[in-house]
Design a protein around this motif. Structure first.
Motif, PDB file in Angstrom:
ATOM      1  N   ALA A  10     -88.146  -1.201  26.010  1.00 22.08           N
ATOM      2  CA  ALA A  10     -87.633  -0.819  24.691  1.00 22.08           C
ATOM      3  C   ALA A  10     -86.104  -0.753  24.701  1.00 22.08           C
ATOM      4  O   ALA A  10     -85.449  -1.168  23.740  1.00 22.08           O
ATOM      5  CB  ALA A  10     -88.226   0.510  24.246  1.00 22.08           C
ATOM      6  N   ALA A  11     -85.539  -0.250  25.804  1.00 23.16           N
ATOM      7  CA  ALA A  11     -84.077  -0.186  25.915  1.00 23.16           C
ATOM      8  C   ALA A  11     -83.482  -1.592  25.944  1.00 23.16           C
ATOM      9  O   ALA A  11     -82.467  -1.860  25.282  1.00 23.16           O
ATOM     10  CB  ALA A  11     -83.685   0.586  27.178  1.00 23.16           C
ATOM     11  N   VAL A  12     -84.110  -2.494  26.675  1.00 25.91           N
ATOM     12  CA  VAL A  12     -83.631  -3.878  26.725  1.00 25.91           C
ATOM     13  C   VAL A  12     -83.780  -4.531  25.351  1.00 25.91           C
ATOM     14  O   VAL A  12     -82.921  -5.304  24.933  1.00 25.91           O
ATOM     15  CB  VAL A  12     -84.377  -4.668  27.827  1.00 25.91           C
ATOM     16  CG1 VAL A  12     -84.083  -6.153  27.743  1.00 25.91           C
ATOM     17  CG2 VAL A  12     -83.996  -4.132  29.199  1.00 25.91           C
ATOM     18  N   ASP A  13     -84.849  -4.208  24.640  1.00 28.48           N
ATOM     19  CA  ASP A  13     -85.014  -4.726  23.276  1.00 28.48           C
ATOM     20  C   ASP A  13     -83.885  -4.265  22.366  1.00 28.48           C
ATOM     21  O   ASP A  13     -83.393  -5.031  21.533  1.00 28.48           O
ATOM     22  CB  ASP A  13     -86.356  -4.290  22.686  1.00 28.48           C
ATOM     23  CG  ASP A  13     -87.532  -5.038  23.277  1.00 28.48           C
ATOM     24  OD1 ASP A  13     -87.321  -6.093  23.918  1.00 28.48           O
ATOM     25  OD2 ASP A  13     -88.670  -4.552  23.108  1.00 28.48           O
ATOM     26  N   ARG A  14     -83.469  -3.005  22.528  1.00 24.81           N
ATOM     27  CA  ARG A  14     -82.354  -2.492  21.712  1.00 24.81           C
ATOM     28  C   ARG A  14     -81.077  -3.273  22.014  1.00 24.81           C
ATOM     29  O   ARG A  14     -80.330  -3.627  21.100  1.00 24.81           O
ATOM     30  CB  ARG A  14     -82.118  -1.004  21.995  1.00 24.81           C
ATOM     31  CG  ARG A  14     -83.236  -0.085  21.627  1.00 24.81           C
ATOM     32  CD  ARG A  14     -83.147   0.429  20.265  1.00 24.81           C
ATOM     33  NE  ARG A  14     -81.817   1.001  20.018  1.00 24.81           N
ATOM     34  CZ  ARG A  14     -81.554   1.774  19.019  1.00 24.81           C
ATOM     35  NH1 ARG A  14     -82.507   2.112  18.192  1.00 24.81           N
ATOM     36  NH2 ARG A  14     -80.345   2.230  18.813  1.00 24.81           N
TER      37      ARG A  14
END
Length: 70
Positions: A10-14
């Protein structure tokens, strides 16, 4: 472990949302990192489908996956 991996994804998606299409070309390290973090979310012991046996263990029913049987 499953939750941690999915939070990392999710952090990489952000970050991907922020960098936009400039993060897509393969010559950039982020492209590889994006693929790597999403590939690991599909590992047999980490994918979100395996959260169900954890819930079964916590709530009492026999888990469907033999690996998790106690």
């Amino acid at each position: 472990m499953t939750h941690a991996v999915h939070e990392c994804a999710a952090a990489v998606d952000r970050i991907h949302d922020i960098v936009g299409t400039s993060g897509i070309p393969e010559e950039y390290a982020f492209s590889r990192q994006f693929r790597d973090v999403h590939i690991i979310t599909q590992h047999g012991f980490i994918n979100a489908a395996e959260l169900e046996p954890i819930g079964q263990i916590m709530l009492g029913p026999e888990p469907h996956w033999p690996f998790f049987r106690v």
